[in-house]
Write a protein that holds these residues in place. Structure first.
Motif, PDB file in Angstrom:
ATOM      1  N   SER A 177       0.828  -1.209   0.000  1.00 28.98           N
ATOM      2  CA  SER A 177       0.000   0.000   0.000  1.00 28.98           C
ATOM      3  C   SER A 177       0.859   1.253   0.000  1.00 28.98           C
ATOM      4  N   MET A 178       1.965   1.231   0.732  1.00 26.47           N
ATOM      5  CA  MET A 178       2.865   2.389   0.735  1.00 26.47           C
ATOM      6  C   MET A 178       3.385   2.690  -0.666  1.00 26.47           C
ATOM      7  N   VAL A 179       3.849   1.645  -1.352  1.00 27.10           N
ATOM      8  CA  VAL A 179       4.438   1.831  -2.673  1.00 27.10           C
ATOM      9  C   VAL A 179       3.394   2.316  -3.676  1.00 27.10           C
ATOM     10  N   LEU A 180       2.201   1.736  -3.642  1.00 28.83           N
ATOM     11  CA  LEU A 180       1.178   2.069  -4.626  1.00 28.83           C
ATOM     12  C   LEU A 180       0.551   3.436  -4.390  1.00 28.83           C
ATOM     13  N   ASN A 181       0.543   3.906  -3.140  1.00 31.75           N
ATOM     14  CA  ASN A 181      -0.184   5.132  -2.810  1.00 31.75           C
ATOM     15  C   ASN A 181       0.690   6.363  -2.649  1.00 31.75           C
ATOM     16  N   SER A 182       2.006   6.202  -2.715  1.00 34.13           N
ATOM     17  CA  SER A 182       2.876   7.363  -2.524  1.00 34.13           C
ATOM     18  C   SER A 182       4.183   7.160  -3.276  1.00 34.13           C
ATOM     19  N   HIS A 183       4.526   8.116  -4.135  1.00 38.34           N
ATOM     20  CA  HIS A 183       5.787   8.031  -4.869  1.00 38.34           C
ATOM     21  C   HIS A 183       6.971   8.218  -3.926  1.00 38.34           C
ATOM     22  N   ASP A 184       6.824   9.106  -2.936  1.00 34.09           N
ATOM     23  CA  ASP A 184       7.916   9.317  -1.973  1.00 34.09           C
ATOM     24  C   ASP A 184       8.169   8.059  -1.153  1.00 34.09           C
TER      25      ASP A 184
END
Length: 707
Positions: A177-184
């Motif tokens: 979820s972190m990778v998919l929802n935020s480029h940073d």
């Protein structure tokens, strides 16, 4: 009188309580309070009512007060109390209203602090991560708010808690979820997690962990810039995707969809490298399948020349140019015909149709090079047959490749709900080509078993498709298992399976079959009726019960050949054969019969003490009632004779035959008749709807005038 416009009826459901239908005044501000009061409250929790005017039901959610209590309980110094609170939090976090209240109390920050502290472990950590995932799934809080320390801690769990399935699963879900929802966050996660750390989780047996692992790899790959999609490993050309395929011995259908989704994200450069390395990807199969052959491309024409050389002159030099050009062209044309191409002069034209395009030619070359003996045997075996009996290798290969692409859905978009997963495709570097090699040999074998001609080509392809589909449904784990499954599915076995399936009544529920049954059924019932009447004409010996219920005498009853009179009379002993109707002194005209009764309704079963007879006697009893009080009482020797006589007597009276024997006979005879009538429809698909009635002609001048 209609109810007021402000009054609505609301259905209320609550676990552990009876549903209620209440009338609520939308204007009244106290409606919700009264509603909650009527349902009740316990001593530890209070509830708030969320009332929506446009709905007919009321959803009750855990209140802000309960969220406040849980916020305090998870900070308890007692480990047992804290564990219980985290367990409740993990359950309640699924509710969006509770989640909003808990997040308003800065609950997310509290959970991240608990994770970063590293003091929790085991079930406590598992419930903490579960609650975090459930709260974040509501989309209330942005993923950009988390610190590097939190990311590092979650990433460390991927390696540290490999044996704890629940913690590992939640950690992988958070990373995805972190990778998919935020480029940073992608950049931060990519620094903490490597493909090498994720690959070992694919080697385990837990399907959910494998699924979440592939999901994380997908997310990292999809968010990565083009220049970073190729990871340097042992060689510059060896990509992480090659490494992934090497380790994929997976068991989950959903997992395959992730693999295909990742493959479709591969750019052209990487796809070219994968093709050079001969790594199986459906994306590449699709590309080759949709690539037309250029008849002027010398490299592609050389492949066809190589197929000819391997089959017919493997001993000769490839550059042999002896003989005139016309002679060589004639020789090539003859050989291309033997190879089974449709276009004998320029076989390249056979591969201009897409699908299967160049993929069919690739498969043929692979089969010729890696299974050379089988290739030469098939080509020479068919070229020595009569033209109409030969199985054309070229045409068969093209159609078979097209069929395999349809079966495996190559070229179609992946579906998250698809359940078709075949682990055998991860057991070989060139699994699709090997799959083709097995199937082309099956096709040649089936052709011989069917003694097919060129006119039967489509029938053979249908049988081969059925053989392949039936073998794939067993989910073989390797290509060898798949091959052994096919060996047990010969054409003879397929016919047996089809016959067995047709015997199953559940398969006869299509509209045409049901209409055929309805048409045939009266004929079958008439046949059963004639059999019953013939049995009555033969007659039966019955035991006679006296007043003491001693079965010491016999009597015989039979129907006259013209079906108009029942002849009966007493016998001293059981007869060895039929008793002539002339020797039976008593007669009963069929026209005088008023009714036939069975079981407890029989007069001789209503007599005093008769009901004390055992159940078997009661089930075999029937009586004929005639005139005003006349009766003829029977006790059948067995259930079969009971059914025969009751059916026959009902048939004489023009009534339906309702015995179990009649139902069984009807099912058996009807099934047999249906199968006999469908024998000529082998390999023919029966349509569900009748063909449309053509329009009437504009005139009837074509009708012959007999005058």
């Amino acid at each position: 009188m209609p109810p007021p416009a402000d009054i609505v009826k609301v259905a209320i459901e609550w676990p552990g309580a009876f549903p209620k239908l209440m009338e609520i005044d939308q204007v009244s501000a106290c409606a919700c309070v009264l509603l909650c009061t009527s349902i009740g409250r316990d001593r530890t929790r209070t509830y708030v009512c969320v009332y929506i005017y446009t709905c007919t039901s009321v959803c009750l959610s855990v209140s802000a007060q309960n969220a406040q209590q849980l916020h305090e309980r998870i900070q308890s110094s007692s480990m047992d109390a804290k564990l219980e609170a985290l367990k409740d939090l993990a359950n309640y976090s699924r509710d969006v209203t509770f989640a909003q209240e808990f997040i308003n109390l800065d609950g997310i920050s509290l959970l991240t602090q608990m994770v970063e502290s590293g003091t929790d472990f085991g079930d406590m950590l598992s419930f903490t991560l579960t609650a975090f995932v459930e709260l974040m799934d509501h989309g209330i809080v942005s993923w950009d708010t988390f610190s590097v320390a939190f990311i590092k801690k979650i990433a460390s769990y991927v390696n540290k808690f490999a044996s704890d399935i629940s913690i590992l699963q939640r950690s992988l879900a958070i990373l995805e979820s972190m990778v998919l929802n935020s480029h940073d966050l992608y950049q931060k996660v990519a620094q903490e997690i490597t493909i090498g750390q994720l690959i070992p989780h694919l080697q385990g047996t837990d399907q959910e962990i494998q699924t979440y692992t592939i999901a994380v790899i997908n997310a990292l790959f999809l968010k990565a810039p083009d220049d970073k999609r190729q990871v340097k490993m042992e060689t510059p050309e060896f990509t992480w995707w090659d490494f992934l395929i090497q380790w994929c011995s997976l068991e989950s259908a959903f997992l395959l969809q992730h693999v295909i989704r990742a493959q479709r994200a591969i750019n052209n450069e990487m796809a070219h490298q994968l093709y050079v390395l001969q790594v199986l990807t459906f994306n590449l199969l699709e590309d080759r399948m949709m690539t037309k052959m250029d008849p002027q491309d010398q490299a592609q024409r050389d492949i066809i020349f190589e197929l000819r050389r391997i089959a017919f002159d493997a001993e000769s030099e490839p550059n042999n140019s002896s003989g005139s050009i016309e002679k060589r062209k004639s020789m090539y044309t003859r050989d291309y015909k033997k190879l089974g191409f449709i276009n004998h002069v320029n076989p390249a034209m056979d591969f201009t149709q897409t699908p299967p395009g160049m993929l069919a030619l690739d498969n043929m070359l692979y089969f010729a090079k890696h299974h050379q003996d089988a290739y030469i045997r098939i080509v020479l075996e068919n070229s020595s047959r009569e033209d109409k009996h030969e199985c054309p290798f070229g045409r068969s290969s093209i159609e078979l490749t097209k069929m395999l692409c349809e079966i495996l859905k190559v070229g179609e978009l992946p579906s998250e709900t698809c359940n078709d997963f075949h682990p055998m495709f991860f057991t070989h570097d060139r699994s699709f080509e090997e799959f083709f090699c097995i199937c082309i040999q099956l096709l040649n074998k089936t052709w011989k078993e069917m003694r097919a001609t060129s006119e039967d080509f489509n029938k053979v392809m249908q049988v081969v498709k059925e053989q392949i589909m039936r073998a794939l449904t067993t989910k073989p784990s390797s290509l060898d298992q798949f091959k052994s499954k096919l060996q047990n599915l010969s054409y003879t076995e397929i016919l047996k399976i089809r016959q067995s399936e047709r015997m199953n009544q559940e398969d006869f529920q299509s509209r045409p079959i049901l209409e055929l049954k309805e048409k045939i059924q009266p004929e079958i019932l008439e046949l059963i009726k004639q059999q019953r009447l013939n049995r009555l004409v033969e007659g039966t010996c019955f035991r006679k019960l006296n007043s003491r219920r001693r079965q010491d005498k016999f009597w015989y009853c039979r129907l006259s050949p013209n079906h108009k009179v029942l002849h009966y009379g007493d016998l001293e002993e059981s007869p060895q054969g039929e008793v002539p109707h002339d020797s039976l002194q008593d007669k009963l005209p069929v026209a005088d019969i008023k009714a036939v009764v069975t079981g407890k309704d029989c007069p001789h079963m209503k007599e005093k003490g008769a009901l004390k007879q055992n159940k078997e006697v009661l089930e075999l009893a029937f009586s004929i009632l005639y005139d005003s009080s006349g009766q003829l009482n029977f006790i059948a020797p067995d259930k079969h004779e009971y059914c025969v006589w009751t059916d026959g007597l009902n048939a004489l009276l023009g009534k339906d035959m309702l015995s179990d024997l009649t139902r069984n006979d009807l099912d058996t005879l009807l099934s047999m008749e249906i199968k006999l009538r469908l024998l000529d429809l082998e390999n023919i698909q029966i349509p569900d709807a009748p063909p449309p009635i053509p329009k009437e002609p504009s005139n009837y001048d074509f009708v012959y005038d007999c005058n």
